[in-house]
Design an enzyme around this catalytic site. Structure first.
Site, mmCIF file in Angstrom:
data_model
loop_
_atom_site.group_PDB
_atom_site.id
_atom_site.type_symbol
_atom_site.label_atom_id
_atom_site.label_comp_id
_atom_site.label_asym_id
_atom_site.label_seq_id
_atom_site.Cartn_x
_atom_site.Cartn_y
_atom_site.Cartn_z
ATOM 1 C CG ASP A 67 -27.225 -42.854 -47.529
ATOM 2 O OD1 ASP A 67 -27.680 -43.754 -48.153
ATOM 3 O OD2 ASP A 67 -28.161 -41.832 -47.323
ATOM 4 C CG HIS A 118 -32.772 -41.709 -40.663
ATOM 5 N ND1 HIS A 118 -34.279 -41.590 -40.519
ATOM 6 C CD2 HIS A 118 -32.815 -42.124 -41.844
ATOM 7 C CE1 HIS A 118 -34.890 -41.959 -41.767
ATOM 8 N NE2 HIS A 118 -33.755 -42.466 -42.594
HETATM 9 N N1 CMC Z 1 -23.923 -34.517 -38.072
HETATM 10 C C1 CMC Z 1 -24.021 -33.272 -37.150
HETATM 11 N N2 CMC Z 1 -25.203 -32.804 -36.254
HETATM 12 C C2 CMC Z 1 -26.203 -33.495 -37.019
HETATM 13 C C3 CMC Z 1 -26.465 -34.403 -37.676
HETATM 14 C C4 CMC Z 1 -25.068 -34.978 -38.410
HETATM 15 N N3 CMC Z 1 -25.248 -35.777 -39.731
HETATM 16 N N4 CMC Z 1 -27.561 -34.749 -38.093
HETATM 17 C C5 CMC Z 1 -28.477 -34.232 -37.256
HETATM 18 N N5 CMC Z 1 -27.454 -33.491 -36.646
HETATM 19 C C6 CMC Z 1 -27.823 -32.261 -35.551
HETATM 20 C C7 CMC Z 1 -28.405 -31.053 -36.075
HETATM 21 O O1 CMC Z 1 -27.182 -30.188 -36.115
HETATM 22 C C8 CMC Z 1 -29.249 -30.516 -35.083
HETATM 23 O O2 CMC Z 1 -28.520 -30.096 -33.907
HETATM 24 P P1 CMC Z 1 -29.278 -29.112 -32.856
HETATM 25 O O3 CMC Z 1 -30.389 -29.436 -32.403
HETATM 26 O O4 CMC Z 1 -28.076 -28.633 -31.682
HETATM 27 O O5 CMC Z 1 -29.537 -27.897 -33.798
HETATM 28 C C9 CMC Z 1 -30.022 -31.936 -34.403
HETATM 29 O O6 CMC Z 1 -28.925 -32.856 -34.776
HETATM 30 C C10 CMC Z 1 -31.333 -32.127 -35.464
HETATM 31 O O7 CMC Z 1 -30.881 -32.083 -36.888
HETATM 32 P P2 CMC Z 1 -32.077 -31.681 -37.943
HETATM 33 O O8 CMC Z 1 -31.172 -31.390 -39.251
HETATM 34 O O9 CMC Z 1 -33.264 -30.820 -37.428
HETATM 35 O O10 CMC Z 1 -32.633 -33.329 -37.933
HETATM 36 P P3 CMC Z 1 -33.445 -33.846 -39.107
HETATM 37 O O11 CMC Z 1 -34.340 -34.627 -38.690
HETATM 38 O O12 CMC Z 1 -33.968 -32.866 -39.989
HETATM 39 O O13 CMC Z 1 -32.100 -34.528 -39.570
HETATM 40 C C11 CMC Z 1 -30.920 -35.363 -41.626
HETATM 41 C C12 CMC Z 1 -31.903 -35.630 -40.611
HETATM 42 C C13 CMC Z 1 -30.765 -36.631 -42.408
HETATM 43 C C14 CMC Z 1 -31.258 -34.428 -42.601
HETATM 44 C C15 CMC Z 1 -29.549 -35.184 -40.591
HETATM 45 O O14 CMC Z 1 -29.511 -36.038 -39.873
HETATM 46 C C16 CMC Z 1 -28.394 -35.053 -41.639
HETATM 47 O O15 CMC Z 1 -28.152 -33.824 -42.015
HETATM 48 N N6 CMC Z 1 -27.506 -35.826 -41.706
HETATM 49 C C17 CMC Z 1 -26.517 -35.874 -42.606
HETATM 50 C C18 CMC Z 1 -26.807 -36.386 -44.031
HETATM 51 C C19 CMC Z 1 -27.250 -37.680 -44.259
HETATM 52 O O16 CMC Z 1 -26.553 -38.505 -43.911
HETATM 53 N N7 CMC Z 1 -28.330 -37.818 -44.976
HETATM 54 C C20 CMC Z 1 -28.928 -39.151 -45.237
HETATM 55 C C21 CMC Z 1 -30.248 -39.541 -44.454
HETATM 56 S S1 CMC Z 1 -30.786 -41.087 -44.247
HETATM 57 C C22 CMC Z 1 -30.813 -41.964 -45.934
HETATM 58 C C23 CMC Z 1 -31.204 -41.052 -46.940
HETATM 59 O O17 CMC Z 1 -32.196 -40.602 -46.791
HETATM 60 O O18 CMC Z 1 -30.566 -40.889 -47.914
#
Ligand code: CMC
Length: 381
Positions: free
Chosen positions: A316, A263
């Site tokens: 989720d 998140h």
């Molecule tokens: N699985 C694997 N690695 C992850 C995940 C994940 N679910 N989430 C973040 N990371 C890693 C990412 O690869 C990165 O690693 P590194 O620094 O080594 O490159 C680091 O964590 C930071 O990730 P980011 O994408 O820059 O962080 P963010 O703040 O943009 O991430 C997110 C938020 C929700 C996009 C991400 O956690 C994600 O893709 N999660 C999976 C999709 C998901 O479950 N989304 C629902 C979000 S919550 C409720 C909603 O909005 O519906």
């Protein structure tokens, strides 16, 4: 000094505050979520969605009279013009469910004449919340080839919605599962979908257009589409005995994202995720029980593997199992999210336009070539 030397770009608007709000407070380190000061756990346990609607739109939990006014308005808002449902019916049966929902809302927008902000915004929001129930129920009915249905007025928004969707009765326990889902997803400050709604509201466009903007932003797998994507993982794994091998192949070696984990704001367990997990434990029978066991094993592996990055299950991860247990196919998960979040979207746009309106118009830092002389077509190489 060049412009680029002065400007700092915040990728993904991380930690950028675009408005003040009295609606929702999140402490991402401690895993706390409150609506207008009330802890989400307490609301999920004690409040019905209609009470949360009043809380978010009017600032306080309702007394009996206020609550019955909210219910009356919702009950009188389920009807939609016939052409709105016809539009949904004539579209291809294999349309994406969220696209059908967008089409239904856009069709409703064609009936919106002379909308003006600050003239009964909250009442308009209530009316839209009523109509979104009709649109969402009929996304399911259209997909399943069933005749359209309008929710019947009742004492409960959740009950009217469930009964219209499936054309059958539900027990009190099942209705309160739906009600809890609606409460838990009702708002979450300014994620991508709410921000999209705010951008649209900032131009003083109308509320239905805000809804369409929000839904289109919601459906991606990084946001509202994650509930379905998380569930797809459980399906793909298929059996609790295959979780470890799947995790090693897809996450550890494959480097893929674990959907339903991580998140932007939470650096610990999402409090809503914990509630959904305990709800899933009570509903899960048969197939749903199997998916719950898969999810629980996946959670253990994921939490251990991502410990250093502070990535934990989000809302989720388990919510889809609860909705599947209630009888919803997984294609309905994102529309269900939108059904509940309509409240948050509208409460935020009303708060923004009423109290702190300004056109949202950010800048982009130009990094392309400097001034160039135009070359006519026949002289270009
Ligand atoms: N699985 C694997 N690695 C992850 C995940 C994940 N679910 N989430 C973040 N990371 C890693 C990412 O690869 C990165 O690693 P590194 O620094 O080594 O490159 C680091 O964590 C930071 O990730 P980011 O994408 O820059 O962080 P963010 O703040 O943009 O991430 C997110 C938020 C929700 C996009 C991400 O956690 C994600 O893709 N999660 C999976 C999709 C998901 O479950 N989304 C629902 C979000 S919550 C409720 C909603 O909005 O519906």
């Amino acid at each position: 000094m060049s412009e680029s030397a002065k400007v700092e770009i915040s990728r993904g608007l991380e930690n950028v505050y675009i408005k003040a709000t009295s609606l929702t407070f999140i402490d991402g380190e401690k895993g706390i979520l409150r609506y207008r000061g009330y802890d989400i756990n307490e609301l999920a346990k004690n409040a019905h969605y209609e009470e949360v609607i009043h809380l978010m739109l009017y600032g306080e939990l309702p007394n009996r009279e206020q609550l019955s006014r909210v219910k009356d308005t919702l009950n009188s808002s389920y009807e939609v013009p016939e052409d709105v449902l016809r539009v949904m019916e004539v579209l291809p049966k294999d349309s994406e469910p969220v696209a059908l929902m967008e089409a239904g809302l856009a069709a409703l927008a064609t009936h919106e004449k002379g909308f003006k902000w600050k003239e009964g915004d909250r009442e308009k929001a209530l009316e839209i919340i009523g109509k979104v129930s009709t649109i969402t129920a009929n996304v399911y009915r259209v997909k399943e080839g069933l005749a359209p249905k309008i929710p019947k007025p009742s004492d409960s928004y959740a009950k009217s919605f469930l009964e219209a969707t499936f054309n059958k009765s539900f027990s009190g326990t099942e209705t309160s599962m739906m009600d809890n889902f609606l409460v838990l997803y009702a708002d979450h400050e300014v994620p991508a979908s709410t921000t999209a709604a705010l951008v649209t509201a900032s131009t003083l466009s109308d509320m239905y257009s805000c809804m369409v903007s929000a839904i289109t932003a919601l459906k991606g797998p990084l946001h509202g589409g994650a509930m379905e994507a998380a569930f797809a993982q459980f399906r793909e794994i298929g059996d609790p005995s295959r979780v470890d091998e799947w995790f090693e192949r897809n996450i550890v070696k494959g480097g893929n994202r674990l959907m339903g984990f991580g998140h932007r704001v939470y650096r610990t367990y999402d409090p809503r995720g914990k509630v959904f997990k305990s709800m899933a434990e009570t509903v899960s029978k048969g197939e749903a029980r199997k998916y719950l066991e898969i999810a629980e094993r996946l959670e253990k592996l994921g939490v251990r593997y991502f410990e250093a990055k502070k990535i934990y299950p989000n809302t989720d991860f388990y919510a889809g199992i609860v909705m599947y247990g209630l009888g919803f196919p997984d294609y309905m998960f994102t529309p269900l999210f939108a059904l509940s979040r309509t409240l948050g979207w509208l409460a935020h746009v009303v708060e923004y336009v009423d109290e702190q309106h300004r056109l949202i118009r950010p800048r982009a830092l130009y990094v392309g070539p400097g001034e160039r002389k135009f070359v006519p077509l026949d002289q270009r190489k």
